[in-house]
Write a protein that holds these residues in place. Structure first.
Motif, PDB file in Angstrom:
ATOM      1  N   UNK A   1     -20.831  10.280  32.520  1.00 28.65           N
ATOM      2  CA  UNK A   1     -20.477   9.300  31.487  1.00 28.65           C
ATOM      3  C   UNK A   1     -21.490   9.324  30.359  1.00 28.65           C
ATOM      4  N   UNK A   2     -21.014   9.124  29.144  1.00 24.12           N
ATOM      5  CA  UNK A   2     -21.919   9.018  27.996  1.00 24.12           C
ATOM      6  C   UNK A   2     -21.619   7.694  27.303  1.00 24.12           C
ATOM      7  N   UNK A   3     -22.626   6.820  27.244  1.00 29.15           N
ATOM      8  CA  UNK A   3     -22.484   5.516  26.586  1.00 29.15           C
ATOM      9  C   UNK A   3     -23.474   5.461  25.432  1.00 29.15           C
ATOM     10  N   UNK A   4     -23.028   4.958  24.271  1.00 30.50           N
ATOM     11  CA  UNK A   4     -23.975   4.873  23.161  1.00 30.50           C
ATOM     12  C   UNK A   4     -23.658   3.688  22.253  1.00 30.50           C
ATOM     13  N   UNK A   5     -24.653   3.350  21.447  1.00 37.21           N
ATOM     14  CA  UNK A   5     -24.436   2.349  20.402  1.00 37.21           C
ATOM     15  C   UNK A   5     -25.065   2.825  19.099  1.00 37.21           C
ATOM     16  N   UNK A   6     -24.442   2.422  17.991  1.00 37.92           N
ATOM     17  CA  UNK A   6     -25.084   2.609  16.683  1.00 37.92           C
ATOM     18  C   UNK A   6     -25.250   1.223  16.046  1.00 37.92           C
ATOM     19  N   UNK A   7     -25.142   0.192  16.883  1.00 40.03           N
ATOM     20  CA  UNK A   7     -25.256  -1.177  16.370  1.00 40.03           C
ATOM     21  C   UNK A   7     -23.898  -1.787  16.087  1.00 40.03           C
ATOM     22  N   UNK A   8     -22.833  -1.091  16.482  1.00 36.55           N
ATOM     23  CA  UNK A   8     -21.473  -1.628  16.303  1.00 36.55           C
ATOM     24  C   UNK A   8     -20.782  -1.599  17.667  1.00 36.55           C
ATOM     25  N   UNK A   9     -21.396  -2.257  18.641  1.00 36.03           N
ATOM     26  CA  UNK A   9     -20.833  -2.286  19.977  1.00 36.03           C
ATOM     27  C   UNK A   9     -21.287  -1.090  20.806  1.00 36.03           C
ATOM     28  N   UNK A  10     -20.932  -1.147  22.091  1.00 37.54           N
ATOM     29  CA  UNK A  10     -21.283  -0.055  23.010  1.00 37.54           C
ATOM     30  C   UNK A  10     -19.987   0.631  23.416  1.00 37.54           C
ATOM     31  N   UNK A  11     -19.961   1.947  23.254  1.00 34.84           N
ATOM     32  CA  UNK A  11     -18.753   2.698  23.570  1.00 34.84           C
ATOM     33  C   UNK A  11     -19.063   3.734  24.642  1.00 34.84           C
ATOM     34  N   UNK A  12     -18.144   3.877  25.595  1.00 29.67           N
ATOM     35  CA  UNK A  12     -18.394   4.776  26.724  1.00 29.67           C
ATOM     36  C   UNK A  12     -17.330   5.852  26.841  1.00 29.67           C
ATOM     37  N   UNK A  13     -17.773   7.040  27.223  1.00 28.03           N
ATOM     38  CA  UNK A  13     -16.906   8.216  27.332  1.00 28.03           C
ATOM     39  C   UNK A  13     -17.090   8.845  28.708  1.00 28.03           C
ATOM     40  N   UNK A  14     -16.015   9.385  29.240  1.00 28.55           N
ATOM     41  CA  UNK A  14     -16.066  10.036  30.547  1.00 28.55           C
ATOM     42  C   UNK A  14     -15.772  11.512  30.359  1.00 28.55           C
ATOM     43  N   UNK A  15     -16.581  12.346  30.997  1.00 28.59           N
ATOM     44  CA  UNK A  15     -16.363  13.789  30.881  1.00 28.59           C
ATOM     45  C   UNK A  15     -15.122  14.180  31.671  1.00 28.59           C
ATOM     46  N   UNK A  16     -14.179  14.796  30.984  1.00 30.99           N
ATOM     47  CA  UNK A  16     -12.987  15.335  31.641  1.00 30.99           C
ATOM     48  C   UNK A  16     -13.338  16.805  31.925  1.00 30.99           C
ATOM     49  N   UNK A  17     -13.673  17.121  33.195  1.00 35.15           N
ATOM     50  CA  UNK A  17     -14.243  18.441  33.459  1.00 35.15           C
ATOM     51  C   UNK A  17     -13.279  19.582  33.133  1.00 35.15           C
ATOM     52  N   UNK A  18     -11.975  19.356  33.325  1.00 33.69           N
ATOM     53  CA  UNK A  18     -11.020  20.445  33.079  1.00 33.69           C
ATOM     54  C   UNK A  18     -11.004  20.815  31.596  1.00 33.69           C
ATOM     55  N   UNK A  19     -11.039  19.788  30.723  1.00 36.11           N
ATOM     56  CA  UNK A  19     -10.992  20.054  29.285  1.00 36.11           C
ATOM     57  C   UNK A  19     -12.386  20.315  28.714  1.00 36.11           C
TER      58      UNK A  19
END
Ligand code: FDP
Length: 335
Positions: A166-184
């Motif tokens: 998982x990759x979670x980050x903020x630039x000061x406009x909320x926290x957004x999270x992404x999940x690695x889709x290994x196939x793609x």
């Protein structure tokens, strides 16, 4: 489900960063590439002879694991090729590395956090924090570029290598999270604009030094346990021992984490620049709070690249109670 890749998300939101030119997106692309490679190495670590120690000690006095070294080297190589990065500082290195003099940003990294868990297949993570440099573009970066203070961060986040990557980050406009889709091989938006639950379900801390904590904290924790035992919905202990994993669980489920100092060593163990600042910003953006017990982490002025701090992360009301406990405590010598 609408599939939004990290790439797509970044390009849609590029304007969130004042004066952004795509440089920032390129840095996050490097971080996500590093994450994919480390995730791959970790999954087959025992089969590739990359577990165990390398035989060296880092600036923190800790023995360096092969995967710590590999992750640090990998990110450094990726950043060295990126013309937008003026410099790189890592928890693993004695000092910062100047990179492109024309770069606008500097990046700070804990390349593999929770190293004591690597050999036993327990989740570990990468923590990053990005600043706009202070020294003029066109010159080599300097230590002042890395010692700007937590409120100067332009982006911060973490990668969790767990059951998913998982990759979670903020630039000061909320926290957004992404999940690695290994196939793609792509990070897909899975947790847009997450907010931490106000109610705490878990508490996370290592209490092996409890007898050496500040008496105010010892009393607070005793009272907390007593109250918790009487509660109809008691909070449960969860402590992985990898900051990223403990942080991530509490962020999604609600919980409080602390790594306090002792009376003799009030600064504790965790690093202000590589761990505390990025996690503090993320938790504030998600509605929670981060302190060193009394002071907001983001208000602490940095004095050195490897400075440590006590760290308390959790719901705002809970951290206020802890601060009150410290402030209203009467030292035994004064009674
Ligand atoms: P580790 O020493 O395994 O690298 O940053 C250091 C860290 O892990 C954090 O990830 C974790 O929260 C903490 O230390 C665990 O420390 P303890 O083993 O003292 O509980």
């Amino acid at each position: 489900m609408q599939l939004i890749t990290l790439e797509q998300f970044l390009s849609d939101r590029q304007q969130e960063i004042e004066g952004a030119t795509g440089a920032f997106s390129k840095i996050l692309r490097d971080l996500s590439l590093g994450a994919k490679l480390i995730s791959f190495y970790l999954r087959r670590a025992a089969l590739s002879n990359i577990l165990g120690e390398i035989g060296l000690t880092n600036i923190q006095g800790e023995s360096v694991q092969k995967l710590d070294h590999l992750s640090n080297t990998l990110f450094r190589q990726l950043f060295a090729k990126n013309p937008h990065i003026a410099g790189f500082a890592s928890e693993e290195d004695d000092t910062f590395t100047p990179l492109s003099p024309d770069g606008k940003y500097v990046i700070l990294l804990d390349p593999l956090d929770g190293s004591s868990n690597i050999d036993v297949g327990v989740p570990v993570g990468t923590i990053f924090s990005i600043y706009r440099r202070r020294t003029p573009v066109g010159s080599p970066c300097a230590e002042t570029d890395f010692l700007q203070g937590g409120r100067a961060q332009v982006a911060a986040g973490y990668i969790l290598y767990g059951t998913s990557t998982l990759l979670f980050y903020t630039t000061g406009k909320g926290v957004h999270g992404f999940t690695l889709e290994p196939a793609a091989g792509d990070f897909i938006l899975s947790h847009p604009d997450i907010k931490m639950p106000e109610k705490s379900s878990y508490y996370s801390f290592n209490d092996n030094q409890l007898h050496e904590w500040h008496p105010a904290l010892q009393d607070f924790i005793k009272a907390f346990h007593q109250e918790n035992r009487q509660s109809s919905k008691p909070q449960s202990l969860r402590y992985v021992g990898s900051l990223v994993a403990d942080f991530h669980r509490n962020l999604l489920k609600g919980g409080f984490f602390m790594y306090p100092g002792t009376v003799a060593k009030p600064e504790g163990k965790l690093r202000l620049l590589y761990e505390a600042y990025p996690m503090a910003w993320l938790i504030e953006e998600a509605g929670g709070a981060a302190t060193n017990g009394v002071q907001p982490i983001l208000d602490i002025q940095p004095t050195g690249l490897h400075q440590r701090t006590a760290l308390f992360l959790g719901p705002r009301y809970f951290l206020e109670k802890i601060a009150q406990a410290f402030q209203s405590h009467v030292p035994v010598a004064k009674i």
